[in-house]
Enzyme design. Structure first.
Site, mmCIF file in Angstrom:
data_model
loop_
_atom_site.group_PDB
_atom_site.id
_atom_site.type_symbol
_atom_site.label_atom_id
_atom_site.label_comp_id
_atom_site.label_asym_id
_atom_site.label_seq_id
_atom_site.Cartn_x
_atom_site.Cartn_y
_atom_site.Cartn_z
ATOM 1 N N CYS A 2 0.819 -1.214 0.000
ATOM 2 C CA CYS A 2 0.000 0.000 0.000
ATOM 3 C C CYS A 2 0.853 1.265 0.000
ATOM 4 O O CYS A 2 1.955 1.277 0.544
ATOM 5 C CB CYS A 2 -0.874 0.035 1.241
ATOM 6 S SG CYS A 2 -1.939 -1.390 1.398
ATOM 7 N N ARG A 27 5.250 0.012 -6.140
ATOM 8 C CA ARG A 27 5.211 -0.823 -4.942
ATOM 9 C C ARG A 27 4.332 -2.057 -5.140
ATOM 10 O O ARG A 27 4.423 -3.001 -4.363
ATOM 11 C CB ARG A 27 4.670 -0.002 -3.765
ATOM 12 C CG ARG A 27 5.541 1.190 -3.445
ATOM 13 C CD ARG A 27 4.790 2.199 -2.617
ATOM 14 N NE ARG A 27 4.657 1.796 -1.250
ATOM 15 C CZ ARG A 27 5.467 2.166 -0.259
ATOM 16 N NH1 ARG A 27 6.470 2.949 -0.521
ATOM 17 N NH2 ARG A 27 5.257 1.767 0.957
ATOM 18 N N TRP A 74 -2.689 -2.827 -1.605
ATOM 19 C CA TRP A 74 -2.231 -4.195 -1.865
ATOM 20 C C TRP A 74 -2.957 -5.048 -0.827
ATOM 21 O O TRP A 74 -2.708 -4.919 0.369
ATOM 22 C CB TRP A 74 -0.719 -4.266 -1.691
ATOM 23 C CG TRP A 74 -0.120 -5.579 -2.067
ATOM 24 C CD1 TRP A 74 0.215 -6.001 -3.313
ATOM 25 C CD2 TRP A 74 0.248 -6.637 -1.176
ATOM 26 N NE1 TRP A 74 0.767 -7.257 -3.255
ATOM 27 C CE2 TRP A 74 0.796 -7.679 -1.953
ATOM 28 C CE3 TRP A 74 0.158 -6.819 0.210
ATOM 29 C CZ2 TRP A 74 1.250 -8.871 -1.409
ATOM 30 C CZ3 TRP A 74 0.618 -8.012 0.752
ATOM 31 C CH2 TRP A 74 1.158 -9.021 -0.064
ATOM 32 N N ASN A 98 -1.549 1.917 5.484
ATOM 33 C CA ASN A 98 -0.594 0.916 5.018
ATOM 34 C C ASN A 98 -0.167 0.124 6.240
ATOM 35 O O ASN A 98 0.284 0.707 7.226
ATOM 36 C CB ASN A 98 0.620 1.623 4.381
ATOM 37 C CG ASN A 98 1.753 0.664 4.053
ATOM 38 O OD1 ASN A 98 1.544 -0.550 3.980
ATOM 39 N ND2 ASN A 98 2.939 1.199 3.874
ATOM 40 N N GLY A 99 -0.320 -1.208 6.212
ATOM 41 C CA GLY A 99 0.058 -2.023 7.368
ATOM 42 C C GLY A 99 -1.041 -3.028 7.690
ATOM 43 O O GLY A 99 -1.919 -3.277 6.858
ATOM 44 N N GLU A 478 18.727 -17.532 -6.674
ATOM 45 C CA GLU A 478 18.286 -16.231 -7.193
ATOM 46 C C GLU A 478 17.675 -16.395 -8.594
ATOM 47 O O GLU A 478 16.653 -15.783 -8.904
ATOM 48 C CB GLU A 478 19.478 -15.258 -7.195
ATOM 49 C CG GLU A 478 19.229 -13.897 -7.809
ATOM 50 C CD GLU A 478 18.114 -13.090 -7.157
ATOM 51 O OE1 GLU A 478 17.588 -13.500 -6.107
ATOM 52 O OE2 GLU A 478 17.730 -12.063 -7.739
ATOM 53 N N LYS A 482 13.873 -15.349 -9.513
ATOM 54 C CA LYS A 482 13.538 -14.421 -10.612
ATOM 55 C C LYS A 482 12.524 -15.072 -11.543
ATOM 56 O O LYS A 482 11.555 -14.455 -11.943
ATOM 57 C CB LYS A 482 14.773 -14.033 -11.434
ATOM 58 C CG LYS A 482 15.733 -13.052 -10.851
ATOM 59 C CD LYS A 482 15.253 -11.634 -10.787
ATOM 60 C CE LYS A 482 14.641 -11.339 -9.443
ATOM 61 N NZ LYS A 482 15.521 -10.929 -8.385
ATOM 62 N N GLU A 485 8.974 -15.399 -9.857
ATOM 63 C CA GLU A 485 8.207 -14.171 -9.620
ATOM 64 C C GLU A 485 7.757 -13.509 -10.921
ATOM 65 O O GLU A 485 6.719 -12.862 -10.953
ATOM 66 C CB GLU A 485 8.940 -13.201 -8.698
ATOM 67 C CG GLU A 485 10.036 -12.354 -9.293
ATOM 68 C CD GLU A 485 10.604 -11.342 -8.281
ATOM 69 O OE1 GLU A 485 11.822 -11.160 -8.280
ATOM 70 O OE2 GLU A 485 9.836 -10.742 -7.513
ATOM 71 N N HIS A 501 19.555 -36.540 -3.280
ATOM 72 C CA HIS A 501 18.840 -36.695 -2.013
ATOM 73 C C HIS A 501 17.360 -36.370 -2.143
ATOM 74 O O HIS A 501 16.699 -36.092 -1.147
ATOM 75 C CB HIS A 501 19.520 -35.832 -0.937
ATOM 76 C CG HIS A 501 20.967 -36.166 -0.779
ATOM 77 N ND1 HIS A 501 21.392 -37.322 -0.159
ATOM 78 C CD2 HIS A 501 22.080 -35.534 -1.227
ATOM 79 C CE1 HIS A 501 22.722 -37.365 -0.211
ATOM 80 N NE2 HIS A 501 23.162 -36.297 -0.860
ATOM 81 N N LYS A 600 6.869 -4.018 -4.494
ATOM 82 C CA LYS A 600 8.288 -3.657 -4.495
ATOM 83 C C LYS A 600 8.797 -3.481 -3.074
ATOM 84 O O LYS A 600 9.892 -3.901 -2.740
ATOM 85 C CB LYS A 600 8.474 -2.361 -5.289
ATOM 86 C CG LYS A 600 9.927 -1.902 -5.391
ATOM 87 C CD LYS A 600 10.738 -2.860 -6.234
ATOM 88 C CE LYS A 600 12.197 -2.489 -6.331
ATOM 89 N NZ LYS A 600 12.995 -3.672 -6.751
HETATM 90 O O1 M6R Z 1 13.721 -4.002 -0.437
HETATM 91 P P1 M6R Z 1 14.312 -5.319 -0.014
HETATM 92 O O2 M6R Z 1 15.620 -5.599 -0.658
HETATM 93 O O3 M6R Z 1 14.399 -5.448 1.491
HETATM 94 O O4 M6R Z 1 13.283 -6.402 -0.510
HETATM 95 C C1 M6R Z 1 13.443 -7.756 -0.170
HETATM 96 C C2 M6R Z 1 12.594 -8.641 -1.051
HETATM 97 O O5 M6R Z 1 11.239 -8.321 -0.896
HETATM 98 C C3 M6R Z 1 12.959 -8.500 -2.532
HETATM 99 O O6 M6R Z 1 14.308 -8.749 -2.760
HETATM 100 C C4 M6R Z 1 12.129 -9.481 -3.381
HETATM 101 O O7 M6R Z 1 12.484 -10.783 -3.096
HETATM 102 C C5 M6R Z 1 12.317 -9.139 -4.864
HETATM 103 N N1 M6R Z 1 11.050 -8.874 -5.486
HETATM 104 C C6 M6R Z 1 12.962 -10.228 -5.644
HETATM 105 O O8 M6R Z 1 13.172 -9.846 -6.968
#
Ligand code: M6R
Length: 605
Positions: A2, A27, A74, A98-99, A478, A482, A485, A501, A600
């Site tokens: 939010c 965001r 959100w 927001n929260g 990672e 990627k 997501e 395993h 974000k």
């Molecule tokens: O702003 P931050 O680096 O603390 O965010 C952490 C994660 O939310 C962020 O890295 C998230 O995993 C990304 N969307 C991955 O691409």
């Protein structure tokens, strides 16, 4: 997550609220809304979907008013819908939030007994009615503080009132909030980025603060209703402005600018003349560090995992890594001989902030590695190491990841040099190699055409596996993150040695398996694991810097990355994985900058 905007002005505010909400779109959100005071009444408009839709509603049916609040939501409590969108208004007040209010069910029951009728399924509406109720008996600040006392959980709030028609109130506990000072108007915003086009004079609220904005003044109050003074900061003019330039989307821009952002970061930390790293006023003497604890979420956590290998390799310091959402609830044995490092692009991630706060309360030394230097995490930690990547707008973290890796690598070699665990010669060689990295990133980025071809193979699959050993293991994680997501495919990252395993059972004819096999001490072993995958029908995409027409004719694709020091390979291995996720998502027509369900800046836990 939010986002909140509030403006008190001497002219109509709705168009500026809309423009500022657009700045918060990065965001991630599912609905939007605005409320202004029009002819002495609260005028509320909201809709599902994008801020553009809200703008169209306002175009047909304008919201006049010199004061107002806006919100992008959100969903946490209740589905994304018009009725659950913020603001939530009664006759008397209108609230954006927001929260999460953790005790909203109990509060709701009490308020229903008093006759308040709830329209939404949100936790926010309880704030609206609590405040409406308390305003019957208390003045503005007291009613706000008494409302806040009743709330458990985290919040940033923006509130307007029918009775106090020239005042916007803001309040914060746990979720970020800032005010901005303009000529003839004042602003409230979830972050300074949203306010930057209107002002560069900002004050950040701390937990427990309440602020009161009119067109020509801003006042702050503590939870005892006493006025407090707060510092006004002047924001820096960031050269890396947040526009797409000639790129189709922010993500491709951010992937492609990594050579430049790496260069900027290196220039900030490396003294080229002295061949040394500038790192002063460190909060703990490196010689005295007994243990390093690296904490982050998502991609930032993967940079912590990568750095563990560097610290262990270069120094004799034991290293632990932790996901912030786990760390914050564990029974931790804190020690002031340890260094607690927090990694976060936004600097606002709720779990990372809470873990840092826990460290601060236990009086241990903290350092944060952030992109947003004005963020809550940066402000709370003892020492800040910025990554200098410029604003990252795409929800998928790309240039911030390589920036975090860079700062962690720089920190690892500097600490090891001070502790005399690497000698001067090795230290200088590592700095020299590091200086060449931006060019190597540029070369690696040339693989885009090849990756586009590889991406087509991912259109007909249910999922994919990413494998690596040593430093390539966190990079495999990672790569998988990627891909999931952005493409919404099931993707797993695994240490290649773990396949037997369990996960080997997943391999079937045609399953894409990305193998990260730099020419390091694990190379032969990783290649053996690759053969086991090929033998079971896996479609292997091999990424390596070993160039002699590798090893098996049954590899579907081989992608060659440039040569560098083994320790710097994570930077080069990462680039094709970011591109792969990007191209698979683009081929599937996904919004690469705003993948579904994600935000974000994750400001709720
Ligand atoms: O702003 P931050 O680096 O603390 O965010 C952490 C994660 O939310 C962020 O890295 C998230 O995993 C990304 N969307 C991955 O691409």
């Amino acid at each position: 997550m939010c986002g909140i905007i509030g403006i008190a002005s001497n002219k109509s505010v709705s168009s500026n609220i809309i423009q500022s909400l657009k700045k918060l779109e990065y965001r991630g959100y599912d609905s939007a809304g605005i409320a202004t005071i029009k002819d002495g009444f609260i005028d509320e408009k909201k809709c599902t979907g994008r801020v553009d839709s809200l703008e169209k509603i306002l175009f047909k049916n304008p919201s006049a008013g010199f004061l107002g609040i806006g919100h992008v939501r959100w969903a946490t409590h209740g589905v994304p819908s018009q009725v659950n969108a913020h603001p939530h208004s009664s006759e008397e007040v209108s609230v954006v939030h927001n929260g999460i209010i953790e005790n909203s069910s109990e509060l709701k029951k009490d308020l229903e007994k008093k006759g308040y009728k709830f329209k939404s399924q949100t936790d926010t509406e309880v704030i609206t009615f609590l405040l409406t109720d308390l305003l019957k008996n208390f003045d503005l600040i007291k009613a706000v503080n008494k409302t806040l006392e009743k709330l458990n959980g985290s919040f940033a709030l923006g509130i307007i009132f029918k009775k106090y028609k020239d005042i916007v109130v803001g309040a914060r506990r746990g979720s970020p909030l800032a005010v901005g000072y303009g000529p003839d108007e004042n602003y409230l915003g979830s972050d300074s980025y949203a306010l930057k086009s209107m002002t560069n004079k900002i004050t950040y609220l701390d937990d427990g603060d309440v602020c009161l904005l009119t067109q020509n003044k801003i006042e702050f109050y503590n939870s005892n209703n006493k006025k407090v003074n707060k510092e006004i900061l002047t924001l820096s003019n960031d050269k890396n402005t947040a526009d797409k330039g000639t790129y189709k989307d922010f993500m491709s821009k951010e992937i492609n600018e990594q050579s430049q952002t790496a260069k900027n970061c290196i220039n900030e930390y490396i003294d080229h003349l002295r061949k040394d790293i500038n790192l002063y006023n460190f909060p703990i003497k490196p010689q005295e560090i007994k243990k390093i604890i690296l904490i982050g979420c998502g991609t930032a956590y993967h940079s912590c995992l990568t750095a563990k290998y560097w610290f262990e390799e270069f120094s004799n310091i034991p290293v632990e890594t932790d996901v912030a959402s786990e760390f914050r609830y564990r029974k931790i044995k804190f020690s002031n001989k340890n260094l607690y490092i927090f990694v976060s692009q936004s600097g606002e991630t709720a779990d990372t902030f809470a873990a840092l706060d826990m460290c601060k309360k236990n009086n241990v030394k903290t350092c944060s590695i952030v992109n947003t230097v004005e963020s809550s995490i940066a402000r709370l930690s003892d020492f800040v190491l910025p990554i200098h990547a410029g604003p990252e707008i795409g929800v998928a973290s790309t240039k911030a990841f390589t920036g975090q890796l860079l700062v962690l690598f720089i920190l690892a070699i500097k600490i090891s040099q001070i502790r005399k665990e690497i000698n001067e010669n090795t230290y200088i060689k590592k700095i020299d190699k590091l200086k060449k990295l931006p060019d190597l990133i540029k070369k690696t980025l040339k693989c885009q055409d090849e990756v586009q071809i590889i991406a087509k193979d991912f259109l007909s699959t249910k999922g994919a596996i990413f494998l690596g050993r040593g430093l390539s293991f966190p990079i495999a994680l990672e790569g998988a993150l990627k891909l999931k997501e952005l493409s919404y495919l099931h993707a797993e990252g695994y240490p290649a040695g773990e396949m037997k395993h369990g996960p080997l059972a997943l391999i079937e004819e045609g399953l894409p398996v990305v193998i990260l096999a730099p020419n390091d001490r694990y190379f032969e072993k990783t290649i053996s694991n690759m053969q086991e995958v090929i033998a079971r029908g896996g479609k292997v995409i091999l990424i390596s810097n070993k160039n002699n027409n590798i090893i098996s004719e049954n590899i579907r694709f081989t992608l060659e990355v440039p040569q560098t020091d083994d320790y710097l390979m994570p930077f080069l291995m990462t680039i094709p994985l970011q591109l792969l996720a990007y191209y698979v998502a683009s081929l599937k027509n996904h919004d690469v900058d705003k993948p579904r369900n994600l935000a974000k800046s994750v400001t709720v836990e």
